[in-house]
Design an enzyme around this catalytic site. Structure first.
Site, PDB file in Angstrom:
ATOM      1  N   GLU A 327       0.838  -1.195   0.000  1.00  0.00           N
ATOM      2  CA  GLU A 327       0.000   0.000   0.000  1.00  0.00           C
ATOM      3  C   GLU A 327       0.875   1.248   0.000  1.00  0.00           C
ATOM      4  OE1 GLU A 327      -3.939  -1.468   2.550  1.00  0.00           O
ATOM      5  OE2 GLU A 327      -2.547  -0.014   3.407  1.00  0.00           O
ATOM      6  N   CYS A 328       0.596   2.163  -0.910  1.00  0.00           N
ATOM      7  CA  CYS A 328       1.190   3.495  -0.918  1.00  0.00           C
ATOM      8  C   CYS A 328       2.717   3.429  -0.878  1.00  0.00           C
ATOM      9  CB  CYS A 328       0.625   4.330   0.230  1.00  0.00           C
ATOM     10  SG  CYS A 328       0.813   6.113  -0.020  1.00  0.00           S
ATOM     11  N   ALA A 329       3.336   3.559   0.271  1.00  0.00           N
ATOM     12  CA  ALA A 329       4.791   3.448   0.347  1.00  0.00           C
ATOM     13  C   ALA A 329       5.266   2.117  -0.209  1.00  0.00           C
ATOM     14  CB  ALA A 329       5.257   3.615   1.793  1.00  0.00           C
ATOM     15  N   SER A 414      -1.014  -0.729  -4.554  1.00  0.00           N
ATOM     16  CA  SER A 414      -1.881   0.402  -4.856  1.00  0.00           C
ATOM     17  C   SER A 414      -1.620   1.520  -3.862  1.00  0.00           C
ATOM     18  CB  SER A 414      -3.343  -0.036  -4.768  1.00  0.00           C
ATOM     19  OG  SER A 414      -4.217   1.068  -4.775  1.00  0.00           O
TER      20      SER A 414
END
Length: 441
Positions: A327-329, A414
């Site tokens: 996720e993200c990072a 994502s």
């Protein structure tokens, strides 16, 4: 009790974190909670209480799970402090859904309003009176004045509030020594500051202890009626508790990957996983026996050079043959590059820092199958980043006005942050696929 404010920047985090630390210093077992999806404030809450900071977000998990999740986190505690988000009534869109007021109603909890008294005196009573009467379903039980300038300033504010019938539960003086450093996404996470963060929380606790009526606040919290629901549980009551015998799920940690919800690890354990934490900044290999990876959020853009320099671990991640949830990072770390620095290359595309903040809730539809998704499924998540990932494949998720992510047989990556308590089957999917990844091919 719920610690709220008329707006962001009023001092909620100062008062809530300091109150948690002050009550713990009195010998109370304090349960810390945060309204909304934010990861950073719960890190400071955890330092203040010695317990995991937990989020309460009706959008991410469903309003029916808020009270059960609260009771799960508060089990065995003497008092629970819930820090709000934004202004008391600020919710999703033009409603108060997922607002601090919404959560206070779901918990039937009294609200303490933190009012920034700087540059006003008698007007604080009008602010407090307006918030106390705006929604009769929300019990604003008192005010803590913040950034009070002098004895005379405090006297004027107290007199005005007394005339308005609003109890004053504390008056916090201006004190630059208790400020916490910020950067592009808010406060610097506690895990990155280590000893400095501990010292800051200690100062907040001392400040609130000398500025607030702790006895009155504890009595206020005790006035909350019992909640007639069962506590949330990560698995069935008869779930095996045999950590060390299931597949190893390696969870990224360290200074670059500080964002994660406590319930995710609990759900993974309930699904039979053995959790091993690793630090992509320092560890040159994955934990022994790793069968799946979870790489959550954080600030890899602040550590891009150090992540790039750890080539042995990057190469292991690039060659890893089990499922990965990022996720993200985690998405940035799996890309080919981040701000020109070499990353793992599991996701085709390059990421870069920008000046634009992307922030908001998303209701996304999965386009394809991946370790966590099935085509056509709906997911509720949130975005919070100033980076852009220029991916070269079709997105994994689509929503109104946007699309995002990468997915294949082994990777779910994502920008969307998901709270797995709102979709508890995700943990089981990851653990099951780690036992037999071929089922996804």
């Amino acid at each position: 009790m719920v610690i709220a404010a008329p707006s962001s920047g009023s001092g909620k985090t100062t008062v809530a974190t300091g109150l948690m630390a002050a009550l713990r210093a009195r010998g109370l077992r304090v349960s810390p909670h945060k309204v909304g999806p934010d990861y950073i404030d719960p890190g400071y809450h955890s330092l203040a209480t010695g317990r995991p900071g937990r989020n309460l977000d009706p959008w991410l998990v469903g309003e029916e799970r808020i009270a059960p999740l609260f009771l799960h986190g508060a089990a065995g505690c003497d008092v629970a402090v819930v820090e709000g988000v934004m202004g008391l009534f600020d919710g999703r869109g033009d409603t108060d859904f997922a607002s601090t007021a919404h959560v206070a109603r779901l918990l039937d909890a009294p609200v303490v309003l933190v009012v920034d008294a700087a540059r006003q005196s008698r007007s604080v009573a009008a602010v407090a009176h307006g918030f106390a009467t705006f929604d009769p379903r929300v019990r604003v039980a008192g005010v803590v004045l913040n950034r009070v300038g002098s004895d005379r300033h405090e006297e004027l504010c107290r007199a005005a509030l007394a005339a308005a019938g609003v109890p004053v539960l504390g008056a916090v003086r201006r004190d630059d020594a208790v400020s916490t450093p910020s950067r592009h996404l808010g406060l610097v996470p506690a895990a990155e500051r280590e000893a400095a963060a501990v010292a800051a929380v200690d100062r907040l606790g001392a400040l609130v202890a000398r500025s607030c009526d702790l006895d009155a606040l504890v009595r206020l919290a005790a006035s909350s009626p019992p909640l007639d629901v069962a506590p949330w549980a990560p698995g069935p009551d008869d779930a095996p508790d045999d950590a060390g015998t299931g597949p190893v799920v390696a969870v990224a940690g360290g200074a670059a990957f500080t964002f994660g919800y406590a319930e995710h690890v609990e759900l993974l354990r309930a699904a039979g996983a053995d959790i091993a934490v690793f630090d992509p900044l320092r560890d040159e290999k994955l934990p022994d026996g790793t069968a799946a990876l979870v790489v959550g959020g954080g600030f890899p853009e602040m550590y891009a050079a150090e992540l790039a320099a750890n080539a042995p671990l990057r190469e292991q991640v690039a060659a890893f043959g089990g499922p990965i949830a990022a996720e993200c990072a985690g998405l940035l770390y799996l890309c080919e590059q981040l701000d020109g620095q070499r990353m793992c290359g599991r996701v085709p595309g390059r990421a870069r820092m920008t000046s634009r903040l992307t922030l908001g809730y998303r209701e996304a539809v999965a386009v394809r199958r991946s370790p966590l998704t099935r085509a056509g499924e709906r997911f509720r998540g949130h975005e919070f980043h100033r980076t852009v990932a220029d991916l070269t494949t079709e997105p994994l998720f689509r929503w109104e006005g946007g699309a995002d992510g990468f997915g294949d047989a082994l990777v779910t990556a994502s920008y969307l942050h998901l709270h797995w308590a709102g979709a508890p089957g995700l943990a089981q999917r990851l653990v099951s696929s780690s036992k037999s990844p071929s089922v996804l091919r």
